[in-house]
Design a protein around this motif. Structure first.
Motif, PDB file in Angstrom:
ATOM      1  N   GLU A 216      20.038 -85.510 -27.512  1.00 56.64           N
ATOM      2  CA  GLU A 216      18.885 -86.228 -28.044  1.00 56.64           C
ATOM      3  C   GLU A 216      18.866 -87.666 -27.531  1.00 56.64           C
ATOM      4  O   GLU A 216      19.868 -88.363 -27.541  1.00 56.64           O
ATOM      5  CB  GLU A 216      18.948 -86.221 -29.565  1.00 56.64           C
ATOM      6  CG  GLU A 216      17.862 -87.041 -30.234  1.00 56.64           C
ATOM      7  CD  GLU A 216      18.014 -87.058 -31.737  1.00 56.64           C
ATOM      8  OE1 GLU A 216      17.647 -88.046 -32.364  1.00 56.64           O
ATOM      9  OE2 GLU A 216      18.536 -86.067 -32.272  1.00 56.64           O
ATOM     10  N   SER A 305       9.703 -86.880 -36.344  1.00 53.53           N
ATOM     11  CA  SER A 305      10.688 -87.455 -35.425  1.00 53.53           C
ATOM     12  C   SER A 305      10.019 -87.891 -34.127  1.00 53.53           C
ATOM     13  O   SER A 305       9.199 -87.176 -33.558  1.00 53.53           O
ATOM     14  CB  SER A 305      11.776 -86.427 -35.114  1.00 53.53           C
ATOM     15  OG  SER A 305      12.598 -86.863 -34.055  1.00 53.53           O
ATOM     16  N   SER A 308      12.587 -88.354 -27.977  1.00 50.00           N
ATOM     17  CA  SER A 308      12.061 -88.018 -26.651  1.00 50.00           C
ATOM     18  C   SER A 308      10.592 -88.391 -26.485  1.00 50.00           C
ATOM     19  O   SER A 308       9.957 -87.993 -25.517  1.00 50.00           O
ATOM     20  CB  SER A 308      12.255 -86.524 -26.327  1.00 50.00           C
ATOM     21  OG  SER A 308      13.623 -86.175 -26.355  1.00 50.00           O
ATOM     22  N   ALA A 310       8.135 -87.486 -28.615  1.00 49.97           N
ATOM     23  CA  ALA A 310       7.341 -86.308 -28.974  1.00 49.97           C
ATOM     24  C   ALA A 310       6.063 -86.643 -29.724  1.00 49.97           C
ATOM     25  O   ALA A 310       5.157 -85.813 -29.808  1.00 49.97           O
ATOM     26  CB  ALA A 310       8.180 -85.346 -29.812  1.00 49.97           C
ATOM     27  N   ASP A 343      10.802 -81.150 -30.022  1.00 49.21           N
ATOM     28  CA  ASP A 343      10.765 -82.494 -29.425  1.00 49.21           C
ATOM     29  C   ASP A 343       9.818 -82.578 -28.236  1.00 49.21           C
ATOM     30  O   ASP A 343      10.021 -83.389 -27.320  1.00 49.21           O
ATOM     31  CB  ASP A 343      12.165 -82.952 -29.012  1.00 49.21           C
ATOM     32  CG  ASP A 343      13.087 -83.153 -30.205  1.00 49.21           C
ATOM     33  OD1 ASP A 343      12.567 -83.279 -31.330  1.00 49.21           O
ATOM     34  OD2 ASP A 343      14.312 -83.188 -30.019  1.00 49.21           O
ATOM     35  N   GLY A 358       6.802 -85.859 -24.512  1.00 47.42           N
ATOM     36  CA  GLY A 358       8.031 -85.546 -25.221  1.00 47.42           C
ATOM     37  C   GLY A 358       9.142 -85.171 -24.256  1.00 47.42           C
ATOM     38  O   GLY A 358       9.191 -85.663 -23.114  1.00 47.42           O
ATOM     39  N   LYS A 359      10.029 -84.298 -24.677  1.00 46.97           N
ATOM     40  CA  LYS A 359      11.169 -83.894 -23.859  1.00 46.97           C
ATOM     41  C   LYS A 359      10.684 -83.046 -22.691  1.00 46.97           C
ATOM     42  O   LYS A 359      10.011 -82.037 -22.888  1.00 46.97           O
ATOM     43  CB  LYS A 359      12.175 -83.116 -24.704  1.00 46.97           C
ATOM     44  CG  LYS A 359      13.523 -82.929 -24.032  1.00 46.97           C
ATOM     45  CD  LYS A 359      14.552 -82.388 -25.009  1.00 46.97           C
ATOM     46  CE  LYS A 359      15.932 -82.350 -24.380  1.00 46.97           C
ATOM     47  NZ  LYS A 359      16.964 -81.883 -25.341  1.00 46.97           N
TER      48      LYS A 359
END
Length: 483
Positions: A216, A305, A308, A310, A343, A358-359
């Motif tokens: 993360e 959250s 990344s 997101a 994420d 994001g990721k």
């Protein structure tokens, strides 16, 4: 996990692939499937599937739901905690289903929407009622407690019984729904701010079962992101007996630790997201640990959250309440469809353009292999200037893009048969790695002839105009009897 996607017609109209060790692919075997394969059997002649919900997540157990055009629901995969809605079998076991099976408890309900979380499931009926079942140890079933439900049970708390629900989405341990009036209700584990509202703590605040992705980037801040005082593994050891001996043993184990599944926390029942009052929402998507909502004018709101990037706000900061993605307003873009994964997030605008953020590692967003993350929405190019998208779906380490012409593109990939996650096609040129890959042999709009089992028939051998097989045998027997 938790994304929904629309399937095409023909046969069952459904193709599945990926990890299949718990029967979640529906082929009748505990095998992985590297390529899309049409789902055959146990659905019925001429039955058309109009929606699919794929559950599971980081824990690598999964289940699937199918919605037919007649409003019936099928489920298959892992039956852990009652996620399939079939209850106990004859041996009082929660047995995995390797092929699709109709949920008998819903046979008198006509359903219009299905959703699947990591280990819980839900449906919306044509009357706007919500039924949930499966794991409930974080209140994600909305039944006012933290008990699992082996059979579908209507959600009536929080005023939801008087609302007409239009659609729903399930994340790792939380659930979101929108009503015909445009309100958004949320319930379940509020960690990271995924509920988009304030909430009261659990009596035993253990944040059960919230797995965190490896590697993360960044830190999630805010009240909702505080670390839990009790680790998930402690509770998982208690509830593992559900698969073998039933809920009585769960209760005995909880009593021994002076714990209870009764909980007054408002995470355990539906509650409207007050900060969206005045905003008429038409859709929601629940990711692993972030959430999204869409208003009637194409504005997209994200919360939870910010790992990344997101949330798409240009940073890695978590948000406890819904915040509009300003980048789309700056570009003059109106969103039509969207999806939240682990994420990562994707969206389609009204012109058919795909955006992702994001990721992004291992090509899961279709942005190439060189980018690990992006905190702002970026356009995804499938390599066809005439391509117009109608839907996107984000999963664990992969995503799908569905075109107006019925074509399906995959970004990233889930490791099967022991392979690592990510795009595994070694034949792809270096400059094409990490970009969307067209899936051959499957188009969601094309009708495919209903597959039929081949029956080998023995051909009759003719000896004359009216003579068939058996004549020579009769003649031989006749000769032997005369002799």
């Amino acid at each position: 996990g938790g994304g929904n996607t629309t399937s095409g017609g023909g046969g069952s109209g459904v193709a599945s692939w990926g990890v299949g060790k718990r029967g979640q692919l529906g082929f009748g075997k505990r095998e992985d499937g590297p390529e899309p394969r049409l789902l055959l059997g146990k659905i019925g002649w001429g039955i058309r599937i109009v929606q699919v919900a794929a559950g599971g997540g980081l824990v690598r157990v999964a289940h699937s739901l199918l919605l037919t055009s007649t409003g019936r629901v099928l489920s298959f995969g892992t039956a852990q905690y009652g996620a399939l809605g079939h209850g106990y079998d004859a041996g009082k076991q929660l047995s995995d289903c390797l092929r699709p099976r109709y949920i008998d408890a819903l046979k008198n309900e006509k359903c219009i929407c299905v959703a699947a979380g990591e280990l819980h499931s839900g449906v919306v009926t044509i009357d706007g009622d919500v039924y949930t079942f499966g794991e409930g140890f974080c209140g994600q079933l909305g039944q006012g407690d933290r008990r699992p439900q082996l059979l579908p049970k209507q959600v009536t708390l929080g005023g939801l019984e008087d609302e007409c629900v239009a659609n729903m989405s399930m994340g790792c341990r939380h659930t979101l729904v929108t009503t015909d009036d445009g309100e958004v209700y949320s319930w379940g584990l509020g960690r990271f701010g995924v509920l988009g509202r304030s909430y009261t703590d659990f009596t035993y605040n253990n944040d059960v079962g919230m797995a965190v992705p490896e590697g993360e980037e960044g830190h999630v801040v805010g009240v909702a992101a505080r670390p839990p005082p009790m680790q998930a593994a402690e509770m998982d050891n208690i509830v593992d007996v559900a698969n073998d001996d039933g809920t009585n043993d769960i209760m005995a184990a909880l009593d021994a630790l002076n714990l209870t599944l009764d909980d007054p926390s408002d995470q355990c029942y539906p509650k409207v997201i007050d900060s969206l009052q005045g905003v008429r929402c038409v859709g929601v998507s629940a990711g692993h640990r972030h959430s999204m909502a869409l208003d009637e004018f194409g504005g997209l709101y994200t919360f939870g959250s910010g790992a990344s990037g997101a949330l798409g706000h240009g940073d890695l900061v978590g948000q406890e309440y819904p915040i509009k993605v300003q980048e789309f307003d700056n570009m003059g873009v109106r969103i039509h469809q969207f999806s939240a994964g682990v994420d990562m997030s994707m969206a389609v605008d009204t012109q058919g353009t795909v955006y992702a953020w994001g990721k992004a590692s291992e090509g899961r967003l279709g942005l190439g292999m060189g980018r690990l993350q992006t905190a702002l929405p970026r356009e995804v190019d499938v390599g066809d200037s005439n391509f117009k998208a109608v839907d996107v779906e984000c999963g664990y380490v992969h995503s799908l893009i569905v075109g107006l012409d019925g074509s399906v593109y995959q970004c990233g990939g889930v490791g099967v048969d022991g392979q690592d996650d990510g795009q595994q096609d070694l034949d792809i040129e270096e400059n094409q790695r990490g970009l969307p890959r067209l899936l051959s042999g499957f188009n969601i709009w094309h009708r495919i002839a209903e597959p039929k089992e081949k029956v080998v028939k023995e051909q009759w051998k003719k000896y004359g105009k009216y003579e068939l097989k058996g004549r020579s045998k009769m003649m031989e027997e006749g000769v032997r009897s005369i002799g």
